[in-house]
Motif scaffolding. Structure first.
Motif, mmCIF file in Angstrom:
data_model
loop_
_atom_site.group_PDB
_atom_site.id
_atom_site.type_symbol
_atom_site.label_atom_id
_atom_site.label_comp_id
_atom_site.label_asym_id
_atom_site.label_seq_id
_atom_site.Cartn_x
_atom_site.Cartn_y
_atom_site.Cartn_z
ATOM 1 N N ILE A 26 0.869 -1.178 0.000
ATOM 2 C CA ILE A 26 0.000 0.000 0.000
ATOM 3 C C ILE A 26 0.904 1.226 0.000
ATOM 4 C CG2 ILE A 26 -1.758 1.306 1.230
ATOM 5 C CD1 ILE A 26 -2.572 -1.341 2.575
ATOM 6 N N HIS A 27 0.784 2.045 -1.037
ATOM 7 C CA HIS A 27 1.559 3.279 -1.135
ATOM 8 C C HIS A 27 0.598 4.450 -1.289
ATOM 9 C CE1 HIS A 27 4.732 0.429 -2.786
ATOM 10 N NE2 HIS A 27 5.166 0.833 -1.618
ATOM 11 N N LYS A 28 0.886 5.520 -0.592
ATOM 12 C CA LYS A 28 0.112 6.755 -0.731
ATOM 13 C C LYS A 28 1.084 7.857 -1.115
ATOM 14 C CE LYS A 28 -3.515 5.387 2.412
ATOM 15 N NZ LYS A 28 -4.366 5.773 3.537
ATOM 16 N N THR A 29 0.604 8.792 -1.941
ATOM 17 C CA THR A 29 1.486 9.830 -2.465
ATOM 18 C C THR A 29 1.043 11.221 -2.022
ATOM 19 O OG1 THR A 29 0.219 10.099 -4.507
ATOM 20 C CG2 THR A 29 1.967 8.450 -4.517
ATOM 21 N N LYS A 30 2.003 12.106 -2.014
ATOM 22 C CA LYS A 30 1.779 13.534 -1.794
ATOM 23 C C LYS A 30 2.563 14.268 -2.872
ATOM 24 C CE LYS A 30 0.704 17.405 0.168
ATOM 25 N NZ LYS A 30 -0.599 17.963 -0.107
ATOM 26 N N THR A 31 1.884 15.091 -3.657
ATOM 27 C CA THR A 31 2.514 15.806 -4.758
ATOM 28 C C THR A 31 2.655 17.283 -4.409
ATOM 29 O OG1 THR A 31 1.556 14.255 -6.340
ATOM 30 C CG2 THR A 31 2.357 16.352 -7.216
ATOM 31 N N PHE A 32 3.825 17.811 -4.695
ATOM 32 C CA PHE A 32 4.107 19.230 -4.485
ATOM 33 C C PHE A 32 4.295 19.871 -5.858
ATOM 34 C CE2 PHE A 32 5.324 17.060 -0.676
ATOM 35 C CZ PHE A 32 4.869 17.898 0.327
ATOM 36 N N ASN A 33 3.451 20.834 -6.177
ATOM 37 C CA ASN A 33 3.497 21.537 -7.453
ATOM 38 C C ASN A 33 4.407 22.761 -7.356
ATOM 39 O OD1 ASN A 33 1.516 19.814 -8.627
ATOM 40 N ND2 ASN A 33 -0.034 20.943 -7.500
ATOM 41 N N ARG A 34 4.688 23.323 -8.499
ATOM 42 C CA ARG A 34 5.439 24.575 -8.589
ATOM 43 C C ARG A 34 6.835 24.463 -7.979
ATOM 44 N NH1 ARG A 34 1.797 29.706 -7.487
ATOM 45 N NH2 ARG A 34 3.866 30.503 -7.744
ATOM 46 N N ILE A 35 7.503 23.358 -8.238
ATOM 47 C CA ILE A 35 8.890 23.181 -7.816
ATOM 48 C C ILE A 35 9.759 24.066 -8.709
ATOM 49 C CG2 ILE A 35 10.769 21.490 -7.638
ATOM 50 C CD1 ILE A 35 8.485 21.096 -5.613
ATOM 51 N N ARG A 36 10.778 24.653 -8.160
ATOM 52 C CA ARG A 36 11.676 25.493 -8.972
ATOM 53 C C ARG A 36 12.225 24.684 -10.133
ATOM 54 N NH1 ARG A 36 15.167 28.928 -4.599
ATOM 55 N NH2 ARG A 36 13.417 30.196 -3.891
ATOM 56 N N LEU A 37 12.160 25.275 -11.304
ATOM 57 C CA LEU A 37 12.581 24.572 -12.512
ATOM 58 C C LEU A 37 14.065 24.233 -12.498
ATOM 59 C CD1 LEU A 37 10.563 26.574 -15.189
ATOM 60 C CD2 LEU A 37 9.912 24.493 -13.988
ATOM 61 N N ASN A 38 14.865 25.025 -11.810
ATOM 62 C CA ASN A 38 16.308 24.788 -11.797
ATOM 63 C C ASN A 38 16.776 24.037 -10.547
ATOM 64 O OD1 ASN A 38 15.873 26.844 -10.012
ATOM 65 N ND2 ASN A 38 17.523 28.153 -10.728
ATOM 66 N N ALA A 39 15.852 23.460 -9.782
ATOM 67 C CA ALA A 39 16.223 22.710 -8.585
ATOM 68 C C ALA A 39 16.985 21.450 -8.979
ATOM 69 C CB ALA A 39 14.984 22.345 -7.783
ATOM 70 N N SER A 40 18.084 21.198 -8.287
ATOM 71 C CA SER A 40 18.897 20.021 -8.592
ATOM 72 C C SER A 40 18.317 18.787 -7.900
ATOM 73 C CB SER A 40 20.336 20.242 -8.115
ATOM 74 O OG SER A 40 20.386 20.236 -6.701
#
Length: 72
Positions: A26-40
């Protein structure tokens, strides 16, 4: 010649909630939007592990999903 332009980036944290009655994970996810495009990858990993440490469930996987626009 066509070119691609990075439009958006999302980070998805997948948490392990054990197994069900059929012994399937059983896996549950959490999504974070608007991540910096240049994040390494290192920066995303550090952020994900910091956020994951706040959860009572173990962090199972970290994913990055990028969206590109294709044009000339």
């Amino acid at each position: 010649m066509a070119q691609e332009m990075l439009q958006a980036s999302k980070m998805k944290l997948v948490f392990d909630y054990g197994v069900d009655e059929d012994n399937q994970p059983i896996h549950k996810t959490k999504t974070f939007n608007r991540i910096r495009l240049n994040a390494s990858a290192d920066q995303l990993y550090q952020a994900a592990t910091a956020i994951g440490s706040l959860s009572t469930q173990p962090l199972w996987n970290i994913e990055r999903n990028d969206t590109y626009q294709i044009g000339e």
